[in-house]
Design a protein around this motif. Sequence first.
Motif, short mmCIF file in Angstrom:
data_model
loop_
_atom_site.label_atom_id
_atom_site.label_comp_id
_atom_site.label_asym_id
_atom_site.label_seq_id
_atom_site.Cartn_x
_atom_site.Cartn_y
_atom_site.Cartn_z
N LYS A 453 0.80 -1.21 0.00
CA LYS A 453 0.00 0.00 0.00
C LYS A 453 0.84 1.27 0.00
N LEU A 454 2.10 1.11 0.42
CA LEU A 454 2.98 2.27 0.44
C LEU A 454 3.04 2.93 -0.93
N TYR A 455 2.86 2.12 -1.95
CA TYR A 455 3.02 2.63 -3.30
C TYR A 455 1.71 3.08 -3.92
N GLN A 456 0.71 3.29 -3.08
CA GLN A 456 -0.53 3.85 -3.61
C GLN A 456 -0.35 5.33 -3.90
N ASN A 457 -1.03 5.75 -4.92
CA ASN A 457 -1.09 7.14 -5.30
C ASN A 457 -2.19 7.78 -4.45
N PRO A 458 -2.13 9.07 -4.15
CA PRO A 458 -3.22 9.66 -3.39
C PRO A 458 -4.55 9.61 -4.13
N ALA A 459 -4.50 9.44 -5.44
CA ALA A 459 -5.76 9.35 -6.18
C ALA A 459 -6.31 7.94 -6.18
N ASP A 460 -5.57 6.98 -5.62
CA ASP A 460 -6.02 5.59 -5.59
C ASP A 460 -7.01 5.38 -4.44
N ARG A 461 -7.81 4.33 -4.57
CA ARG A 461 -8.75 3.99 -3.50
C ARG A 461 -8.68 2.48 -3.28
N ASP A 462 -9.12 2.04 -2.11
CA ASP A 462 -9.16 0.61 -1.82
C ASP A 462 -10.33 -0.07 -2.51
N TYR A 463 -11.44 0.66 -2.60
CA TYR A 463 -12.60 0.06 -3.28
C TYR A 463 -13.55 1.15 -3.75
N THR A 464 -14.38 0.81 -4.70
CA THR A 464 -15.49 1.68 -5.10
C THR A 464 -16.76 0.84 -5.16
N ASN A 465 -17.88 1.48 -4.89
CA ASN A 465 -19.20 0.86 -5.05
C ASN A 465 -19.97 1.67 -6.07
N THR A 466 -20.44 1.01 -7.10
CA THR A 466 -21.24 1.71 -8.11
C THR A 466 -22.65 1.13 -8.09
N ASP A 467 -23.62 1.99 -7.84
CA ASP A 467 -25.02 1.56 -7.78
C ASP A 467 -25.78 2.15 -8.94
N LYS A 468 -26.63 1.33 -9.52
CA LYS A 468 -27.40 1.78 -10.68
C LYS A 468 -28.87 1.40 -10.50
N ALA A 469 -29.75 2.32 -10.80
CA ALA A 469 -31.19 2.04 -10.77
C ALA A 469 -31.78 2.52 -12.08
N SER A 470 -32.62 1.70 -12.70
CA SER A 470 -33.18 2.11 -13.99
C SER A 470 -34.66 1.77 -14.07
#
Lengths: 778, 329
Positions: A453-470
């Motif tokens: 993790k030391l080599y993560q960029n500040p723009a990196d994230r551990d996870y994302t959740n994308t929710d969609k409703a249609s």
Amino acid sequence: MKQKISAPLRRRTVVIAVGAALAALAATPSLADTMLTARLFRDSDVLFRDADMARWSDNYIELGVGYNSHDSYRFGQFSGLTDKGGFPLAGFNWLSRDEANDAQYWQVYGSTLGLDSRKLSAEGGIQGKWTASINYDRITRSQWDTTSFIHDGLGSNNLTLPSTFVATLGADDTAKINPRLRGYNIEQERDIYRVGLAGFLGKEWDFKVNYREDHRDGTRLTGLPYNFGGGRAVIVPYEIDDRTRQMEAILSYTTRVAQLQVGYTYSKFDNDLNSFNVRNPFTNTAGQTEGRMSLAPSNDFHQVYANAGYNYSKNTRLTGKLSYSIARQDENFLPYSANLATGAAGNVPPRTSLDGKVVRSLLEVALTTKPMDKMNLKVAYQYNDSDNQTPVANYTYLSRDATTSSTTTMRRNAPLSTTEQKFSVDGDYEIAAKTILRAGLERKNLKYSMDDKLYQNPADRDYTNTDKASIELRRPVSDEFLGSVGYTYTQRRGSEYDKNNYFENTYWNPTFRSQNRLTAHPSMRALLYANYNEDRVRTSGNWTASETVSLQGAVDNYRRKAKGPNCSTVVDPAIPATLSATLPDTCLGQTLAEGVSVSLDVQWQPAENLTTFAFGNYGETETTQKGRTWVRGAATTLVGNTAGNLNNGWSADVLNRDATIGVGLKWQPEERWDVGGTYVYNYGTGLSSVRTGTGIVPAETSMPENWNRLNTLQLFAKWDYSKQLSWRFNYLYENLQSRDWAYDNLTATSIDQVLLTGQNSPRYSNHVFGVSAVVKSW
Amino acid sequence: MNQTIQKCRAVAVGLALLMAAGLSGSAFAQLGKAPDEPQTRSRAETGATKPCVECHEGFYAITKTKHGVKGDARTPAATGKSITGDPADAMCGACHGDLTEHNKKPRTPGLVPVTFGKKSPAEPQNEACLACHEQGSRIHWKGSKHEQTKQTCASCHRMHASKDPVMVTETQASVCFECHQDRRAELHRMSTHPTKTGFFGCSSCHASHGSTTRASLQKNTVNETCYQCHAQMRGPFLWEHRSAQDDCTNCHNPHGTNNAPMLKTRLPYLCQQCHQDGGNHSSTAFGGKTLPGGANFAANAQRVVGNACTNCHMKIHGSNHPSGARLQR
């Protein structure tokens, strides 16, 4: 200052207007049984592959001649019709099928055989028992015929100059560079060979084996920077000579109840060239003259998979897919620098090759069912894992074939692994006769993991959740009109950003890191991971106004807003103490993306022997992005990003628009004649509007508008002289004009830092005539 | 550890489902067999009045198609029952159902059990086709986007034509454009795949009968689909460009754009949507003054004109050079 390009209000007005128009149409009185339009007037090279499907169904041999009025690479980009003058027209199709007895068949087909881009195929077998096929396609890509270069050896992977050559851009243009410039065209050829065999192993089992081999040959343009001679770069053609072999074997088991498909895919990319050397034109000092670029490494890919479907009952079906693949790459590394001796101290990477490996696993299961007469439901789950097992090591960073390095620039590779899980529920219900309401929900969780993790960029994230409703409503307002309107909302959120890492992913040096010297801006929210909310509305309608007139229209509009404060009004906190307060929100990077597409097709058949057709489309996409001009300080200072320097902010709105209209007709004035034509006009523009804060001096302005205008007129006539002989007459006129600030008004030596090619944005005006005889139906 | 357990669980569930499907399939295999009945019955037996060809001559091109091959025991021509005494009519009923009543009263609507066309309900049409064609690429048809929007096999396929336009690469796109009109317009943009010249069909990338991928792609991911023709981008690379490894469509619109090579936005702005680093130039505002005659031309033109950022960072899809961390080698 800012050109008036952002027009959400105008766009929404257009969307509402067209939507309202479609809704209004709904109020008037089924769908055409067929929208013949596109089928009759193929929106493509009618000259060589016209809309007459008989060309693919009848047995025929076609021979003729054509004439192209001008040389133009761009005009013949994919067809190979690049040169002025005559060319042969040749093609054939011969299908023999024994329908009544043993089902033997064979077919041979050839198309555009007189041009550089051409097709040949043959297939045969006993239908229901076995079939074998062989195909050959050659696709040319003629990219640029206005490019010039100073190097010798163009077309090879080693570009040279006389040993004493040295020039400084600007100072030596006239004396040394311009006299050496000579034209060289950039083009590629792709030869595709395919063989296939399929057969049945009893009533329920069958197999398929397909093999494909692509050979690519030619040149493409690339930039190549040098560390010596002022840190300049050249744009030059590099050689392409590679092949991709792909094999797929599939075994299938099929019954009415269950279907199973087990397959193996193998793909191997072999590059005959591993590097590309270009003599540095900016110095002839010994030990500084070479520049070297790595070329795409050879690699291979293996995949086993299974697809299955099971009809549990008439209304319930279970499907699934299981896949496991390995992608590998182990090409030998080049030395760090072309200007150091191979094997010399400081020029030997820590490994001889990467031994890169990515293992991917996929599982999907889906259940579709009809819980009640008017309802359909689908529930699906997908697990998709990408495990990057590439070994990690520290590599010396020798910038652009430099000969010395510093430990502070030591780099460490940072292979990224991901795990995605997706769950979705979709359903529809017939709320009234033929009126269907459909709704869906989806959640996608995407986890990122790195070796360290030391080599993560500040723009990196551990996870994302994308929710969609249609939700979508499809309703036949009358027998003649079917309309639909749908809305989709999507949002992405994710884990906190890591506020303690300000480095590009690969920076290794611990001292460098301990100084908190920033390499990446902590307020950057990269497009890949950023939070956003998106609204999308789509409306469509099909209207058969009468037996002879039908219309079809659609409007698609989306707006994606990155969630977060506006950089121009929010003071970034001091670094790093209170940084976390604003981190989850987008500050720099793309903040808004919008787009709209409006389409309308009309077909009118005024007489039995005359069909006419028109279409139009307007499309617009716009992105807004925020920036901040800043430089890295020696330690914790984020120069140019302090409260007092927020005036260094800037923004760019990039707007792309294009409008396309087309008309066509096909007329059969008498039984032996078919005549017709199409006309297509396309106008596209691209505008980048830039605004800068008062701290940026001199203030920047918007870019001039790029544009392209294409006119295409195609006319064709077919005369059946007899049942066995037809004559075809074709005419094509195409005119392209374009302007692009990246190329126009720039010669090879226009800028001091890069030796350009002098290429122009594409423009041409070509007439092509063709006449051919078609012997058929023997 | 959790991830390993999660993977094992996922694989176990998948295998169980596949085994269940396979075993059950054998048990039900007999269901698909047609009863042994005579293929042609006389008009006297059925009460039919005339051969189908008398009214439907135009549809007899189907006898020249794969469906019309009697020598193949799977086809409608081999499995259908003629009610008119004309063997050629056997195949009509195989797909349209029992046509006896329709033959007796041809002008009475509603007597053809299964009709194909946009006015007819989708499910009976598709069931008629899936009865023989649910394998292969159609395994994932149910629940696919096209199925959910009530498209039918006949929406795209012309079963009676001796050559089906959607099955020919040269003409395939024109069929898809009937509904996807915006894609047709994109084909006229400055930078596209060779679809217009007939070398690249929609099915080169898309599985129109459904798949497990978004946008119904042929392969498991966007990138896997692209690597079929662009295997040089596959890597794995020593120095990855994360957005390229993630999804080619982060930067490219494969249907066509005015920004070569099919980029969604022009450089340098596209790059600056993710990269604004300090100590170098990517956070600089680039505008009209970086062009010839502008005040910033001398300092910044090399980052804007020509190939812009890729004048130097040309290994944008990943580099395998040991000193290629900045994708310059």
